[in-house]
Design an enzyme around this catalytic site. Structure first.
Site, PDB file in Angstrom:
ATOM      1  N   GLY A  12      49.290  51.493  37.000  1.00  0.00           N
ATOM      2  CA  GLY A  12      47.926  51.957  36.786  1.00  0.00           C
ATOM      3  C   GLY A  12      47.569  52.337  35.362  1.00  0.00           C
ATOM      4  O   GLY A  12      46.732  53.211  35.147  1.00  0.00           O
ATOM      5  N   ARG A  64      45.649  37.263  56.193  1.00  0.00           N
ATOM      6  CA  ARG A  64      45.087  37.633  54.896  1.00  0.00           C
ATOM      7  C   ARG A  64      43.610  37.985  55.039  1.00  0.00           C
ATOM      8  O   ARG A  64      43.104  38.908  54.394  1.00  0.00           O
ATOM      9  CB  ARG A  64      45.283  36.449  53.945  1.00  0.00           C
ATOM     10  CG  ARG A  64      45.141  36.800  52.494  1.00  0.00           C
ATOM     11  CD  ARG A  64      45.739  35.675  51.633  1.00  0.00           C
ATOM     12  NE  ARG A  64      45.031  35.644  50.373  1.00  0.00           N
ATOM     13  CZ  ARG A  64      44.031  34.823  50.076  1.00  0.00           C
ATOM     14  NH1 ARG A  64      43.631  33.925  50.949  1.00  0.00           N
ATOM     15  NH2 ARG A  64      43.430  34.876  48.915  1.00  0.00           N
ATOM     16  N   ARG A  90      47.042  40.785  43.839  1.00  0.00           N
ATOM     17  CA  ARG A  90      46.760  39.953  45.025  1.00  0.00           C
ATOM     18  C   ARG A  90      45.547  39.076  44.757  1.00  0.00           C
ATOM     19  O   ARG A  90      44.591  39.529  44.129  1.00  0.00           O
ATOM     20  CB  ARG A  90      46.445  40.820  46.234  1.00  0.00           C
ATOM     21  CG  ARG A  90      47.547  41.764  46.625  1.00  0.00           C
ATOM     22  CD  ARG A  90      48.397  41.203  47.714  1.00  0.00           C
ATOM     23  NE  ARG A  90      49.536  42.064  47.936  1.00  0.00           N
ATOM     24  CZ  ARG A  90      50.621  41.709  48.605  1.00  0.00           C
ATOM     25  NH1 ARG A  90      50.687  40.501  49.131  1.00  0.00           N
ATOM     26  NH2 ARG A  90      51.619  42.541  48.760  1.00  0.00           N
ATOM     27  N   HIS A 108      43.127  39.715  32.565  1.00  0.00           N
ATOM     28  CA  HIS A 108      44.195  38.708  32.625  1.00  0.00           C
ATOM     29  C   HIS A 108      44.888  38.645  31.262  1.00  0.00           C
ATOM     30  O   HIS A 108      44.212  38.581  30.229  1.00  0.00           O
ATOM     31  CB  HIS A 108      43.614  37.334  32.987  1.00  0.00           C
ATOM     32  CG  HIS A 108      44.668  36.290  33.156  1.00  0.00           C
ATOM     33  ND1 HIS A 108      45.467  36.230  34.281  1.00  0.00           N
ATOM     34  CD2 HIS A 108      45.085  35.289  32.335  1.00  0.00           C
ATOM     35  CE1 HIS A 108      46.326  35.225  34.136  1.00  0.00           C
ATOM     36  NE2 HIS A 108      46.111  34.645  32.971  1.00  0.00           N
ATOM     37  N   ASP A 144      41.760  32.861  38.530  1.00  0.00           N
ATOM     38  CA  ASP A 144      41.482  33.072  37.096  1.00  0.00           C
ATOM     39  C   ASP A 144      40.525  32.015  36.535  1.00  0.00           C
ATOM     40  O   ASP A 144      40.674  31.576  35.392  1.00  0.00           O
ATOM     41  CB  ASP A 144      42.794  33.113  36.285  1.00  0.00           C
ATOM     42  CG  ASP A 144      43.710  34.239  36.736  1.00  0.00           C
ATOM     43  OD1 ASP A 144      43.188  35.316  37.079  1.00  0.00           O
ATOM     44  OD2 ASP A 144      44.942  34.050  36.751  1.00  0.00           O
TER      45      ASP A 144
END
Length: 197
Positions: A12, A64, A90, A108, A144
């Site tokens: 975190g 999922r 995830r 990212h 992404d």
């Protein structure tokens, strides 16, 4: 005042950076809740700042999609203006993305579209590039592939290990995430317009 739900999976550090920024009275956003996909160490930051948290563990669901539905329900309970995936490891199910995007962003550790996926730092080193970086982007249904909000380059030094490079990237990532949230809150970045391009 922009309200944020932040999703994490690990320590975190990005969440902490946001909590520190939003503790300043002049900062135009507040974290209203923190969610995780496991008993993540970073939930301790939420506790330290007295921010409510929730955990939705994928392995406790039949599918999922069922996990995604519960995660979405927990997020929507807080009526956030923006959902921030800050080290959330995830891929969100399509139903969650459709419900939240484009007010759903991610960091990212690469200059997208280069090196998408979970091993961006390792992939950059393997490719022998001399520059990589950080991207903050809107999450769409790809991996992404969503519209880029902001990017910043990070040099790759000769002999860098994956850990060394990643630590340098993380420093930039924290700064860039805080700046992106501020820009969204101050409406100098329009997520709807970005997504419509």
């Amino acid at each position: 005042m922009l309200s944020l739900v932040v999703l994490i999976s690990g320590g975190g550090s990005n969440l902490r950076a946001l909590l520190e920024a939003t503790s300043e009275s002049a900062f135009p956003a507040r974290v209203v809740a923190v969610g995780a996909d496991n008993e993540a160490e970073g939930l301790g930051h939420a506790e330290a700042w007295s921010i409510p948290s929730f955990t939705v563990v994928p392995s406790t669901f039949e599918s999922r999609e069922a996990w995604g539905e519960e995660l979405l329900e927990q997020i929507l309970r807080w009526s956030p203006d923006l959902v921030v995936c800050a080290g959330f490891m995830r891929i969100l199910p399509p139903n969650v993305v459709r419900a939240l995007s484009p007010r759903l962003i991610n960091t990212h550790p690469a200059l997208l579209p280069a090196f998408p996926g979970a091993h961006a730092v390792r992939d950059a080193l393997a490719a022998g590039v001399d520059t990589t970086g950080v991207t903050v982007h809107v999450i769409d249904e790809g991996v992404d592939t969503g519209p880029v909000i902001v990017q910043r380059a990070v040099p790759v030094h000769p002999g860098d290990t994956e850990h060394e490079l990643h630590e340098r990237i993380k420093t930039v990532e924290r700064e860039l995430l805080v700046a992106a949230v501020r820009d969204i809150a101050e409406q100098t970045v329009d997520l709807e317009e970005l997504a419509a391009r």
